[in-house]
Design an enzyme around this catalytic site. Structure first.
Site, PDB file in Angstrom:
ATOM      1  N   SER A   1       0.411  -0.735   0.036  1.00 49.72           N
ATOM      2  CA  SER A   1       0.152   0.168   0.230  1.00 49.72           C
ATOM      3  C   SER A   1       0.700   1.526   0.389  1.00 49.72           C
ATOM      4  CB  SER A   1      -0.471  -0.431   1.060  1.00 49.72           C
ATOM      5  OG  SER A   1      -2.067  -1.200   1.397  1.00 49.72           O
TER       6      SER A   1
ATOM      7  N   HIS B   1       1.283   4.631   4.412  1.00 44.95           N
ATOM      8  CA  HIS B   1       0.017   5.488   2.661  1.00 44.95           C
ATOM      9  C   HIS B   1       0.625   6.709   2.933  1.00 44.95           C
ATOM     10  CE1 HIS B   1      -3.180   2.443   3.662  1.00 44.95           C
ATOM     11  NE2 HIS B   1      -2.277   2.154   3.324  1.00 44.95           N
TER      12      HIS B   1
END
Length: 289
Positions: free
Chosen positions: A210, A263
């Site tokens: 991610s 992220h």
């Protein structure tokens, strides 16, 4: 007087090319040919024929390049590329995709292999060698590959599919436009930055691509904003969705635990690398396929 440019036997590709030409300020449309099953791209009166012809030639060489579909998305259209008789999901087509983006394909393969082994019951064995260590322990063991390898670990089918779909689309765009080395650099820098930041903030119990996915998102987004002439862009709706997803992770309202720091740091690292490339290469344009 309008000018015929090229005849195409696939209607979806014909509309895709006409839409892309129009997005490049070369208004075009698809006209039926006298020959059944053939479609002609027609350039409107006053258009730059030589530039339009060059775009058509580039399209013939690589009709599957994401920039053509992106132009359709940005103009509020979606052109479905229907499979040919041989099928778009054939092994030959997958190998062809891998040849145009070998590093993106390599990461996809490694993540798939690791997930398959995990699904077969070897998660403990695999994660033993790939998972992150506490920073203090890492400084003692010197197993610095662990700054990167957590990106290959996925904990569920949804986690795996979500990350690999975005990686395959965005990573391949970067590699096709800027080459193997650039995508490798984006991957390594964003993986190290996002994994290290996540480990410092919340410990080593995390995994997934991610952080890198948010990096390639940020890279494509900012390159498209700073250097639109380079032909790399992403629809604003997708950027908005991913940013909302990031905010929801911090709000802790989702059904999964999110590596929010990874992220965020991944997104920032991708945007920064894009800015450095775009602002530092203002005098030259990257080679296009």
């Amino acid at each position: 007087m309008s000018t015929p440019l090229i005849a195409i036997t696939n209607e979806s590709y014909a509309h895709l090319l006409a839409n892309y030409l129009t997005s490049q300020q070369l208004p075009s449309q698809v006209a039926d040919s006298e020959k059944e099953g053939e479609y002609i791209i027609v350039l409107a009166d006053g258009g730059d024929v030589s530039r339009a012809t060059a775009i058509c030639e580039e399209f013939i060489r690589q009709p599957g390049h994401p920039k053509y579909q992106q132009a359709a998305w940005e103009n509020g259209e979606h052109v479905a590329l229907h499979p040919s008789k041989s099928g778009n999901l054939s092994i030959g087509n997958l190998l062809s995709w891998a040849k145009t983006a070998p590093f993106a394909a390599s990461v996809l393969f490694i993540c798939t292999l690791v997930y398959a082994l995990s699904w077969l019951g070897f998660f403990g064995t695999v994660s033993q060698y790939l998972k992150m260590q506490p920073v203090g322990q890492l400084l003692q063991t010197h197993e610095y590959w662990r700054l990167i390898t957590p990106a290959f670990i996925h904990f569920s089918a949804l986690h795996f599919i979500f990350n690999l779909l975005w990686w395959s689309m965005l990573g391949a765009q970067i590699e096709r436009t800027f080459g193997f080395s650039m995508l490798l650099l984006v991957f390594v820098v964003s993986a190290i930055a996002s994994n290290l930041a996540q480990a410092v903030v919340s410990g080593p119990a995390f995994g997934g691509l991610s952080g890198v996915v948010y990096a390639v998102l940020g890279f494509v987004w900012w390159i498209g904003w700073l250097r639109p002439s380079w032909g790399l862009s992403i629809p604003k709706a997708i950027v908005g969705f991913m940013l909302v997803w990031l905010v929801l992770g911090y709000a802790d309202v989702l059904w999964v635990n999110m590596a929010n720091t990874a992220h965020t740091v991944g997104l920032i690292s991708g945007c920064l690398m894009a800015a450095l490339l775009a602002l530092g290469s203002g005098r030259r344009k990257p080679a296009q396929l």
